[in-house]
Design an enzyme around this catalytic site. Structure first.
Site, PDB file in Angstrom:
ATOM      1  N   SER A   6      12.753   5.499  14.852  1.00  0.00           N
ATOM      2  CA  SER A   6      11.600   5.076  15.651  1.00  0.00           C
ATOM      3  C   SER A   6      12.081   4.662  17.032  1.00  0.00           C
ATOM      4  CB  SER A   6      10.885   3.920  14.948  1.00  0.00           C
ATOM      5  OG  SER A   6      10.389   4.376  13.715  1.00  0.00           O
ATOM      6  N   LEU A   7      12.064   5.599  17.957  1.00  0.00           N
ATOM      7  CA  LEU A   7      12.618   5.333  19.295  1.00  0.00           C
ATOM      8  C   LEU A   7      11.557   4.730  20.217  1.00  0.00           C
ATOM      9  CD1 LEU A   7      15.479   5.829  20.516  1.00  0.00           C
ATOM     10  CD2 LEU A   7      14.441   7.744  21.757  1.00  0.00           C
ATOM     11  N   HIS A   8      10.460   5.410  20.343  1.00  0.00           N
ATOM     12  CA  HIS A   8       9.275   4.955  21.081  1.00  0.00           C
ATOM     13  C   HIS A   8       9.404   4.875  22.597  1.00  0.00           C
ATOM     14  CE1 HIS A   8       7.396   4.561  17.271  1.00  0.00           C
ATOM     15  NE2 HIS A   8       8.069   3.494  16.901  1.00  0.00           N
TER      16      HIS A   8
ATOM     17  N   GLY B 128       7.411  -2.009   5.880  1.00  0.00           N
ATOM     18  CA  GLY B 128       8.802  -2.413   5.732  1.00  0.00           C
ATOM     19  C   GLY B 128       9.810  -1.561   6.460  1.00  0.00           C
ATOM     20  N   GLU B 129      11.001  -2.125   6.586  1.00  0.00           N
ATOM     21  CA  GLU B 129      12.131  -1.424   7.199  1.00  0.00           C
ATOM     22  C   GLU B 129      13.069  -1.037   6.059  1.00  0.00           C
ATOM     23  OE1 GLU B 129      13.303  -0.018   9.915  1.00  0.00           O
ATOM     24  OE2 GLU B 129      15.171   0.269   8.810  1.00  0.00           O
TER      25      GLU B 129
ATOM     26  N   GLU C 290       0.828  -1.204   0.000  1.00  0.00           N
ATOM     27  CA  GLU C 290       0.000   0.000   0.000  1.00  0.00           C
ATOM     28  C   GLU C 290       0.862   1.253   0.000  1.00  0.00           C
ATOM     29  OE1 GLU C 290      -3.841  -1.566   2.532  1.00  0.00           O
ATOM     30  OE2 GLU C 290      -2.142  -0.770   3.636  1.00  0.00           O
TER      31      GLU C 290
ATOM     32  N   CYS D 147       7.223  -6.954   7.022  1.00  0.00           N
ATOM     33  CA  CYS D 147       8.389  -6.400   7.721  1.00  0.00           C
ATOM     34  C   CYS D 147       8.906  -7.456   8.687  1.00  0.00           C
ATOM     35  CB  CYS D 147       7.990  -5.142   8.497  1.00  0.00           C
ATOM     36  SG  CYS D 147       9.390  -4.292   9.287  1.00  0.00           S
TER      37      CYS D 147
ATOM     38  N   CYS E  30       7.833  -5.327  15.586  1.00  0.00           N
ATOM     39  CA  CYS E  30       7.402  -4.416  16.655  1.00  0.00           C
ATOM     40  C   CYS E  30       5.945  -4.755  17.011  1.00  0.00           C
ATOM     41  CB  CYS E  30       7.528  -2.962  16.199  1.00  0.00           C
ATOM     42  SG  CYS E  30       9.204  -2.545  15.646  1.00  0.00           S
TER      43      CYS E  30
ATOM     44  N   SER F 124      12.615   6.422   7.384  1.00  0.00           N
ATOM     45  CA  SER F 124      12.309   6.100   8.776  1.00  0.00           C
ATOM     46  C   SER F 124      12.827   4.704   9.102  1.00  0.00           C
ATOM     47  CB  SER F 124      10.785   6.159   8.967  1.00  0.00           C
ATOM     48  OG  SER F 124      10.437   5.859  10.300  1.00  0.00           O
TER      49      SER F 124
ATOM     50  N   CYS G  42       3.340   8.330   1.259  1.00  0.00           N
ATOM     51  CA  CYS G  42       3.945   7.394   2.187  1.00  0.00           C
ATOM     52  C   CYS G  42       4.032   6.058   1.458  1.00  0.00           C
ATOM     53  CB  CYS G  42       3.036   7.302   3.420  1.00  0.00           C
ATOM     54  SG  CYS G  42       3.593   6.131   4.640  1.00  0.00           S
TER      55      CYS G  42
ATOM     56  N   ASN H  66      -2.113   4.115  16.824  1.00  0.00           N
ATOM     57  CA  ASN H  66      -3.240   3.671  16.020  1.00  0.00           C
ATOM     58  C   ASN H  66      -3.421   2.196  16.360  1.00  0.00           C
ATOM     59  OD1 ASN H  66      -5.194   3.656  14.053  1.00  0.00           O
ATOM     60  ND2 ASN H  66      -3.737   3.226  12.420  1.00  0.00           N
TER      61      ASN H  66
ATOM     62  N   CYS I 227      -0.985   6.445  10.688  1.00  0.00           N
ATOM     63  CA  CYS I 227       0.390   6.111  11.048  1.00  0.00           C
ATOM     64  C   CYS I 227       0.488   4.728  11.634  1.00  0.00           C
ATOM     65  CB  CYS I 227       0.899   7.076  12.106  1.00  0.00           C
ATOM     66  SG  CYS I 227       0.578   8.766  11.698  1.00  0.00           S
TER      67      CYS I 227
HETATM   68  N1  SAH Z   1      10.241   0.392   9.675  1.00  0.00           N
HETATM   69  C1  SAH Z   1      10.296   1.825   9.705  1.00  0.00           C
HETATM   70  C2  SAH Z   1       9.167   2.492   8.951  1.00  0.00           C
HETATM   71  C3  SAH Z   1       7.827   1.983   9.249  1.00  0.00           C
HETATM   72  S1  SAH Z   1       6.457   2.733   9.940  1.00  0.00           S
HETATM   73  C4  SAH Z   1      10.296   2.301  11.136  1.00  0.00           C
HETATM   74  O1  SAH Z   1       9.981   1.525  12.026  1.00  0.00           O
HETATM   75  O2  SAH Z   1      10.639   3.456  11.379  1.00  0.00           O
HETATM   76  C5  SAH Z   1       6.599   4.390  10.286  1.00  0.00           C
HETATM   77  C6  SAH Z   1       6.356   4.732  11.753  1.00  0.00           C
HETATM   78  O3  SAH Z   1       5.052   4.325  12.221  1.00  0.00           O
HETATM   79  C7  SAH Z   1       7.364   4.085  12.684  1.00  0.00           C
HETATM   80  O4  SAH Z   1       7.812   5.046  13.605  1.00  0.00           O
HETATM   81  C8  SAH Z   1       6.514   3.051  13.391  1.00  0.00           C
HETATM   82  O5  SAH Z   1       7.056   2.673  14.639  1.00  0.00           O
HETATM   83  C9  SAH Z   1       5.201   3.763  13.525  1.00  0.00           C
HETATM   84  N2  SAH Z   1       4.086   2.868  13.863  1.00  0.00           N
HETATM   85  C10 SAH Z   1       3.964   1.562  13.571  1.00  0.00           C
HETATM   86  N3  SAH Z   1       2.799   1.081  14.033  1.00  0.00           N
HETATM   87  C11 SAH Z   1       2.161   2.103  14.636  1.00  0.00           C
HETATM   88  C12 SAH Z   1       0.895   2.227  15.280  1.00  0.00           C
HETATM   89  N4  SAH Z   1       0.074   1.188  15.401  1.00  0.00           N
HETATM   90  N5  SAH Z   1       0.552   3.446  15.755  1.00  0.00           N
HETATM   91  C13 SAH Z   1       1.391   4.504  15.611  1.00  0.00           C
HETATM   92  N6  SAH Z   1       2.580   4.441  15.001  1.00  0.00           N
HETATM   93  C14 SAH Z   1       2.977   3.257  14.524  1.00  0.00           C
END
Ligand code: SAH
Length: 373
Positions: free
Chosen positions: A242-244, A185-186, A110, A130, A134, A219, A123, A318, A361
């Site tokens: 993507s630190l989180h 994907g990464e 997509e 992937c 995560c 990203s 996007c 999300n 997202c």
């Molecule tokens: N693999 C890359 C790009 C993928 S997604 C990465 O991880 O950065 C882009 C962003 O969306 C990443 O920061 C990812 O962690 C975030 N993301 C993934 N699932 C999500 C969700 N359910 N809600 C909010 N953000 C999410």
């Protein structure tokens, strides 16, 4: 403990056999050789590139600088259609559109187009599925199906540019301005194909789309070997990490690759990128209720970032189907922002565009409410 082995995929023999080759897979020099190998004069490659990247034309019958009897055959060989539209879904009064694409082997990916007053962002996906696993991410749940080729990635971008130019989004024709590798994907795990695609975006017409590198965001979960390699490319895309969470204990769970490269190592690599390119990087942070949204974590993140050239993108989680996790309470989000700002760390909260079409997202689309750049 044995650490997971992460290899950047520079060459993908299986992939190469399977996916039809496209001029977007090659460098501009190689395209000329490919044309010759197919029995055309080298300059035909430049003509086809002009139709593809500059005119965004997918109708070879209009390629009037190429002999009529040659048009279809050269188009089939240099610009085979690698992605076929299965369905588009729109929301936000048509300004957000998710396109579902079928690849030649039936695999689905997509992309999401988002129109704002002054810009359009697409996007895109760099892999089908992937492998990063995560737990809060919808794509991560199904695992990796396969890497996309540079052609398959570029086709998503060119399709978006064409949709913009054709005025398919409300508001009339507009130029595609931003590309974010935040779909499936990464990107750094499919390194060469992603870099070829980045160059197809940034190379001037007719070799590429002529969009500036700073308008491209890559990203990553934080593959340090990939960030280091990117640093050496001499191309200043925007890097998003993507630190989180600011602590390794929780990050080992939220972003499992953290057990291979921890927060300190990832931030050091991002700092190295920033030093070399002069580009401020983004820290992506999905706010998950009662998991990573406590004020002590915001405080820790503020301390971690206050002397760095980084800005934080908070993403309201999300929720994915079946997940017990959900987005943070409004007041916790506001407090998280307030604490970060007290450290002077620039922070934005992403909007939730495309949520109704599962394009928000984390499933796919990512759009900042306010753009700092
Ligand atoms: N693999 C890359 C790009 C993928 S997604 C990465 O991880 O950065 C882009 C962003 O969306 C990443 O920061 C990812 O962690 C975030 N993301 C993934 N699932 C999500 C969700 N359910 N809600 C909010 N953000 C999410």
């Amino acid at each position: 403990m044995s650490l997971p082995e992460i290899k950047l995929v520079f060459d993908d023999p299986v992939q190469r056999k399977k996916v039809p080759k496209h001029l977007a897979d090659y460098s501009p020099e190689e395209r000329r050789d490919v044309a010759k190998a197919l029995g055309f004069p080298a300059f035909r490659a430049t003509q086809v590139s002009t139709h593809y990247f500059a005119h965004l034309s997918d109708d070879p019958q209009t390629w009037s600088d190429i002999p009529a009897q040659m048009r279809q055959s050269i188009a089939d060989q240099l610009t085979p259609k690698l992605i076929e539209l299965v369905r588009s879904v729109s929301c936000d009064a048509g300004t957000t559109r998710k396109d579902l694409w079928k690849l030649h082997d039936g695999v689905l990916v997509e992309s999401v187009l988002m129109r704002y007053t002054d810009r359009v962002t697409v996007c895109i996906s760099s892999q089908a599925g992937c492998g990063m696993n995560c737990p809060f991410c919808a794509t991560g749940q199904a695992g990796l199906t396969r890497n996309l080729s540079a052609g398959e990635i570029t086709e998503q971008i060119v399709a978006a540019a064409r949709a913009c130019a054709n005025g398919e989004l409300p508001g009339g024709p507009i130029r595609l301005s931003n590309i974010v590798f935040m779909g499936m994907g990464e990107p750094l795990a499919n390194y060469n194909a992603v870099m070829r695609s980045v160059r197809n975006i940034t190379d001037p017409n007719p070799d590429g789309l002529g969009i500036s590198a700073r308008s491209v965001t890559v990203s990553t979960v934080g593959l340090v070997n990939g960030i280091e390699k990117l640093t050496e490319e001499g191309i200043a895309v925007t890097l998003a990490v993507s630190l989180h969470t600011p602590d390794d204990e929780l990050r080992d769970t939220l972003v499992p690759i953290n057990s291979r490269w921890n927060i300190k190592e990832v931030l050091a690599a991002a700092d190295g990128y920033e030093k070399r390119t002069g580009r401020r990087y983004s820290i992506e942070y999905a706010l998950i209720r009662d998991i990573n949204d406590q004020s002590w974590r915001s405080d820790l993140l503020g301390r971690l970032l206050k002397n760095r050239n980084a800005h934080v993108n908070l993403i309201p989680l999300n929720p994915t189907p079946g997940s017990k996790w959900t987005a943070s309470r409004r007041e916790d989000e506001a407090e998280f922002v307030r604490i970060l700002e007290s450290y002077g760390v620039p922070v934005t909260v992403r909007d939730t565009r495309g949520r109704e079409i599962d394009g928000a997202c984390g499933q796919l689309a990512a759009a900042e409410k306010t753009r700092i750049d």
